[in-house]
Design an enzyme around this catalytic site. Structure first.
Site, PDB file in Angstrom:
ATOM      1  N   LYS A 113      46.688  12.500 -15.728  1.00 50.31           N
ATOM      2  CA  LYS A 113      46.585  11.189 -15.469  1.00 50.31           C
ATOM      3  C   LYS A 113      46.073  10.347 -16.590  1.00 50.31           C
ATOM      4  O   LYS A 113      44.897  10.749 -17.187  1.00 50.31           O
ATOM      5  CB  LYS A 113      45.627  10.893 -14.258  1.00 50.31           C
ATOM      6  N   LYS A 115      42.218  14.230 -16.240  1.00 48.33           N
ATOM      7  CA  LYS A 115      42.178  12.699 -16.141  1.00 48.33           C
ATOM      8  C   LYS A 115      41.263  12.032 -17.323  1.00 48.33           C
ATOM      9  O   LYS A 115      40.059  12.290 -17.638  1.00 48.33           O
ATOM     10  CB  LYS A 115      41.212  12.561 -15.011  1.00 48.33           C
TER      11      LYS A 115
END
Length: 471
Positions: A390, A329
């Site tokens: 992400k 992330k």
């Protein structure tokens, strides 16, 4: 395949294979000239082979490269008329036959080419007239028709690949999110069930739930995150009761409940403390499992949280509940609309409490690739069942890297900023929304993600069904 050796000058030299580019013209896949070339080549090959058997060295292979068969035939005939051959010799007869066949073959090739071109569509004025190139491999052959393209497709996108993110709130009405046209906060007892039902009807069988926690329930330590009657927990129970077969994913992080807006507990000097945060993350994950979650999804990026959550779930008896870890992330600029949806931006610091304006101390640096491999390796060792990247499109290389390095399923989050860009361009008429969205999602799948979290889940599923002829 390797080249065959050239013939030596020998009375016992083997018959020469015809494998120069000109001699292989028929095999080049060009049917416009193949028939005539074949006839011409038959005579030429026969003469060379016969010449070799009588002790004449074969011409170097390079002497035929790129030679038009018609020109070659004319040259052979001309050479024959100007040469002196012993009367009645076998060699003289062979050359006469070869020249005749070659000339006839070239003429037949031109006639056949004209017939093929006559059946094709018209070309614009000014199109040059050229002889077909001796291209043996033409990849465009496999792209000529929709049926062929569908048959040879290496990547297939289906609604089953999608997880639909949903934002829930305590009210009854849908509240549109201004930076995400078409997306709303949904009432936990109303719009949520309607939206999930519509998704299921289109083949989307997975959802991930994000709660918009009322401000009065937010605290610096975010205890609301493990309230068994909290908004997220009630949303999970509602979905599982109405749609038992839907796979429910959750978000494990403190930012929706943290009055300071960070994924972890913030110390007065601005440090997001790791181990203390994990203690509450474990309690949050267990409470979500108790509510019926199929997968808990730690998005906080604290070190060691996957292993701690796995241990906590197992100790509570939830050995079948999986972990979809946000393994890579990044501290991205593409999260803005999401933070508006949950009102979870970091708060401004006060005189006695420093609050970092960003999340760079725990989310990954966008410049780094090897760091993502390290984080993923640790998550896999600690018990992750799915690993996520992400955002998605700016990090396709990371998706591919994790896919190649791990045997676990790879998920990718097509985040709010990616959605907003596509939607804004479509609303302004700058992009074909359908084509652009399906291309974007296909690229994520092609990179290696079998699980795609996308706000376009319902719409993309509808488009895919239409493409498949499903009402």
């Amino acid at each position: 395949f390797g080249s065959r050796p050239a013939l030596a000058h020998s009375a016992h030299a083997p018959i020469r294979f015809c494998d120069s580019p000109s001699e292989r013209a028929m095999s080049a896949g060009d049917t416009r000239r193949g028939g005539g070339v074949a006839l011409g080549m038959l005579g030429m090959c026969g003469s060379v082979a016969l010449g070799s058997s009588l002790g004449f060295a074969a011409a170097p292979r390079t002497s035929l490269r790129g030679t038009n068969p018609g020109v070659l035939a004319s040259a052979s005939a001309g050479s024959l008329s100007n040469s002196v051959q012993p009367e009645g010799s076998v060699l003289s007869g062979a050359f006469l036959v070869s020249a005749t066949l070659a000339a006839a073959g070239a003429a037949l090739g031109r006639k056949h080419q004209s017939r093929v071109l006559a059946k094709a569509g018209k070309v614009p004025p000014g199109t040059p007239e050229v002889d077909p190139l001796p291209i043996r491999k033409r990849p465009r052959r496999n792209r000529r028709s929709p049926a062929m393209r569908e048959m040879f497709a290496e990547t297939t996108l289906t609604p089953a690949n999608f997880i639909m993110p949903v934002f829930v709130h305590e009210g009854q009405d849908d509240i549109p999110i201004s930076s995400m046209p078409g997306i709303s906060r949904l009432g936990v007892d109303t719009g949520l069930l309607r939206e999930v039902g519509e998704a299921v009807a289109l083949g989307v069988k997975s959802v991930v739930i994000f709660p918009k926690t009322p401000d009065e329930l937010k605290t610096p330590t975010a205890e609301e995150c493990f309230n068994p009657d909290g908004l997220a927990q009630r949303a999970i129970r509602n979905v599982k009761k109405a749609y038992p077969d839907v796979v429910v994913y959750t978000d494990v992080a403190l930012d929706p409940y943290n009055s300071l807006g960070h994924d972890g507990i913030v110390r007065s000097d601005g440090v997001i403390i790791n181990d203390e945060t994990i203690h509450y993350l474990c309690k949050q994950a267990v409470s979500q499992a108790e509510a019926g979650a199929d997968y808990v999804s730690p998005s906080d990026m604290m070190d060691g949280r996957v292993g701690a959550i796995r241990d906590a779930l197992d100790a509570a008896g939830f050995t079948e509940v999986g972990i979809m870890s946000y393994s890579a992330k990044y501290a991205s600029a593409f999260y803005g609309p999401f933070r508006e949806a949950l009102d979870s931006n970091p708060r401004l610091p006060s005189d006695d409490w420093q609050v970092p304006s960003g999340k760079q101390t725990y989310q990954q640096n966008p410049a780094n690739w090897r760091e993502a491999l390290l984080e993923a390796e640790l998550d896999e060792e600690e018990g992750a069942d799915i690993m996520m990247v992400k955002p998605a499109m700016p990090y396709l290389d990371i998706i591919k890297g994790l896919h190649e390095q791990s045997n676990l399923p790879i998920a990718a989050y097509h985040v709010s900023g990616e959605y907003a860009m596509l939607k804004a361009a479509a609303l302004n008429g700058w992009l074909d929304e359908r084509a652009a969205v399906l291309e974007a999602l296909l690229s994520i799948k092609r990179a290696g993600a079998t699980v795609i979290l996308t706000y376009y889940a319902k719409q993309a599923a509808k488009w895919l069904r239409e493409d498949a002829g499903i009402a």
